[in-house]
Structure formats: structure tokens, C-alpha cells
Scaffold this active site. Sequence first.
Site, short mmCIF file in Angstrom:
data_model
loop_
_atom_site.label_atom_id
_atom_site.label_comp_id
_atom_site.label_asym_id
_atom_site.label_seq_id
_atom_site.Cartn_x
_atom_site.Cartn_y
_atom_site.Cartn_z
N HIS A 39 0.81 -1.21 0.00
CA HIS A 39 0.00 0.00 0.00
C HIS A 39 0.85 1.27 0.00
CE1 HIS A 39 -2.52 3.13 1.89
NE2 HIS A 39 -3.55 2.47 1.42
N ASP A 40 0.78 2.02 -1.11
CA ASP A 40 1.32 3.39 -1.19
C ASP A 40 2.81 3.53 -0.89
OD1 ASP A 40 -1.28 4.07 -1.74
OD2 ASP A 40 -1.54 5.43 -0.05
N GLN A 82 -0.76 6.43 -5.86
CA GLN A 82 -1.45 7.64 -6.28
C GLN A 82 -0.77 8.22 -7.52
OE1 GLN A 82 -2.19 10.67 -3.36
NE2 GLN A 82 -2.82 9.20 -1.78
N ARG A 91 -8.86 15.30 -6.53
CA ARG A 91 -8.27 15.10 -5.21
C ARG A 91 -9.30 15.24 -4.10
NH1 ARG A 91 -3.81 13.98 -2.84
NH2 ARG A 91 -3.04 15.01 -0.97
N LYS A 126 -4.58 4.76 -6.84
CA LYS A 126 -5.15 5.07 -5.53
C LYS A 126 -5.86 6.41 -5.59
CE LYS A 126 -5.45 4.09 -1.07
NZ LYS A 126 -4.42 4.67 -0.22
N ALA A 156 -0.03 3.26 8.40
CA ALA A 156 -0.83 2.25 9.08
C ALA A 156 -2.18 2.78 9.54
CB ALA A 156 -0.05 1.69 10.27
N HIS A 157 -2.20 3.99 10.14
CA HIS A 157 -3.46 4.46 10.75
C HIS A 157 -4.35 5.19 9.76
CE1 HIS A 157 -1.68 8.50 10.94
NE2 HIS A 157 -2.81 8.97 11.39
N GLY A 159 -4.51 5.02 5.36
CA GLY A 159 -4.98 4.18 4.27
C GLY A 159 -5.02 2.71 4.58
#
Length: 213
Positions: A39-40, A82, A91, A126, A156-157, A159
Site C-alpha cells: 500500500h502506497d 497515487q 483530489r 489510488k 498504518a493508521h 490508508g
Amino acid sequence: MTAKGLPTISPYALPRAEELPTPRAPWKLQRDRAALLIHDMQNYFLRPFTSGADPLVTVVANIAALAQAARKAGVPVFYTAQEGDQDRRDRGLQADLWGPGMSAAPAHQPILAALAPQPGDFTLVKHRYSAFQRSNLETLLRARGRDQLIISGVYAHIGCTLTAADAFMRDIEPFMAADALADFSRAKHDLALAYVADVCGVPLNTAQILEVL
């Protein structure tokens, strides 16, 4: 007013297996049901971390190990990334909290070279916190008979947690790769794991996941 943009992230130690919260969910990770999400992990989102220090050094190594094991086992590997230079209308509300975001420059948009997608992997554009929003992630998982998602990456907190919650609401069992995630701080990292364990998923460490893969 809170400043927009990403904070500077100080080094911190990743949670150990014995520090992981006990999940409410009884789910057990199964190789033939699982997919891996990276992720990202783009240069723009990794710049705030201290180079050569944890959590990033260990997180990158752990994600690389998970990806290698997944590919070898035939477990699908998905990336989110993204796009740079987003139109303000596209956005949306993210601009109010985080500013204009990344540019399309090589210093921003590419996924970290050490974790570059390989042939056969899937890279999804994304759009919002959750990887499921405006993507075909769920369709791709269902088509491959996958109803478990291993989540790694940043942040972690934000996406990662919202993706876990979204997966849960789609009846896809989320597993947080606790030491293959990074965040603004150890406190935010622990917050994410505690929330997911309490309401929507199962935190595991990389070694536990590799045993299954």
C-alpha cells in the site's frame, strides 16, 4: 490551524509479536485464500522517514520478503499508487487535509525501487484512503477466489486501516502485517493495530505470515 502536508517522522521500533493486540476475529490466514497488498510505497510517502533507520529499513525488507514468498506461492500481489499532479476536483477533500499532494516527478510518484512491481503483479491507481475506492480491487480478488487480504505499507493508521475496514465491510478478511507497516509514530502505529484488532481484522507479524505463504 493544523499545517497541511506530511510530518517529519522520527525513528521508532516496530512492534514485536508479543506486543500485538489480541484480535476479536477468529480468522486464520490461508495461502489459497489470500492476496498481498503493498500500500502506497511511493517515494513521496517515504520521504518523511529517517533514511537508514527503522521503521522503514525493516518494513521494506519485510515487504520484500512477503512479496517474494507470495509470488512463489502463487498468491496475487497488488500495489496501490497515487498519481501525481492530481486535479483539485479529483483530489477532493484530501486537499483540505493534506494539500495538493505529490507531483508526477520521479522524486515523488514511483514506487520504491527495492519494491518495484514484477510481471504478473497488479498496480491500482489510488484515489482515496481505502484501496477499494474507485478501483477494481474487489473484482480482481473475487475473480481469483481470494477473500483474505494481507495489508502492508504506509500509513498504518490512515490508508491501511481504512482499507482493512473497507475489506471487512465487503466480507474480505483483513490481516495487518504489523511489522511490514509504517506510520507517523509508534503511537499511531499501535493505534492502527488496536483498532483493526478490535473491530475488523487480525494483526500478524511477517514471520507468522511467511509460515503460511
